[in-house]
Design an enzyme around this catalytic site. Sequence first.
Site, mmCIF file in Angstrom:
data_model
loop_
_atom_site.group_PDB
_atom_site.id
_atom_site.type_symbol
_atom_site.label_atom_id
_atom_site.label_comp_id
_atom_site.label_asym_id
_atom_site.label_seq_id
_atom_site.Cartn_x
_atom_site.Cartn_y
_atom_site.Cartn_z
ATOM 1 N N GLU A 299 36.924 -39.199 28.015
ATOM 2 C CA GLU A 299 38.089 -38.304 27.897
ATOM 3 C C GLU A 299 38.434 -38.052 26.429
ATOM 4 O OE1 GLU A 299 39.834 -36.083 29.289
ATOM 5 O OE2 GLU A 299 41.592 -36.911 30.288
ATOM 6 N N THR B 72 42.779 -29.071 25.063
ATOM 7 C CA THR B 72 43.814 -30.113 25.007
ATOM 8 C C THR B 72 44.156 -30.484 23.561
ATOM 9 O OG1 THR B 72 43.208 -30.984 27.164
ATOM 10 C CG2 THR B 72 44.360 -32.481 25.694
HETATM 11 N N1 HSE Z 1 48.751 -35.880 28.587
HETATM 12 C C1 HSE Z 1 47.701 -34.994 28.155
HETATM 13 C C2 HSE Z 1 48.323 -33.864 27.380
HETATM 14 C C3 HSE Z 1 46.999 -34.471 29.373
HETATM 15 O O1 HSE Z 1 49.253 -33.257 27.905
HETATM 16 O O2 HSE Z 1 47.904 -33.595 26.259
HETATM 17 C C4 HSE Z 1 45.941 -33.459 29.065
HETATM 18 O O3 HSE Z 1 44.679 -34.006 29.098
#
Ligand code: HSE
Length: 309
Positions: free
Chosen positions: A130, A183
């Site tokens: 990830e 992201t």
């Molecule tokens: N918590 C993460 C974000 C989830 O909002 O950046 C996305 O992968």
Amino acid sequence: MKDEINIFSPATVANVSCGFDVLGFCLESVGDNMLIRKTKKKGIYITKIKGDFDLPYETELNVAGVSALAMYQTLNVDFGFEIEIDKKIKPGSGIGSSAASAVGSVFGMNQLLGNPYNKTQLTQFAIKGEALASKCEHADNLAPAIFGGFTLVKSIVPLVILEIPSPSNLYATIIHPQIEIKTFEARAILPKTIPLNNAITQWANFGSLIHALHTNDYDLIKQSLNDVIVEPHRSKLIPYYNEVKKTMINAGALGAGISGSGPSIFSLSKGVETAKHVADNVSNLYAKTGIAFDVYVSKINTQGIQIIK
Ligand code: HSE
């Protein structure tokens, strides 16, 4: 022991409005299929990627490959693994595309090894994959994909994951506008500090949401699904965000917010009929924008990642 295994690796919704980077839930009807196979040759190999996305075959550059390597390095075995990915969740969709890849490989390998690792350990390996996609270690998509239901990542170091109960009549409606938001870019626009009054509002909502999930209190879920910290910044990246959110709530959803880092927008509803009504209304709205989109209705998937028989 089996030599190959087929896996359904589910999509997930992270953050859930007030739980940035710690809360997530698992979806039932959307996900990737993966095949993991033992090979005589040592090492980890990505041998097939289906789906119309430009994903790398090099193990070290592929999210599924990186998490698989993290696990493989802990093993003392004279064989290797091949990974085939039937990618159905579009990368950059906000419903845990990279997390699905990251957990699929390690879950499948673990099965073929006779399950030496528990779910938290699998999540720990998957964090490495990830991190390749989001340039930061977080587990709020990984944990619900592996454990199912709602999960709360209490801490990353050490990794502590709490399973939160899912009210049985809770359904998600997701709209996925077909644009890509990376992201790490959606993280880069967030402020480094937040005003104390916003922090107070957010942790009050977050605590209330966790309490509501434990007590099946749909009304309290409705009152808690608010995000005063992240949504004001990220909503600007999503076309027609405010209109979508308003439409979902007007159609009867308990609340709505950005799914993960977007562009998908999720809502939660009491009952499948309401969730479908939300889907119809939001589809009618978005059809007018000229932007391609998908809409999903899903019960909360309490099982998480599964073997396909
Ligand atoms: N918590 C993460 C974000 C989830 O909002 O950046 C996305 O992968």
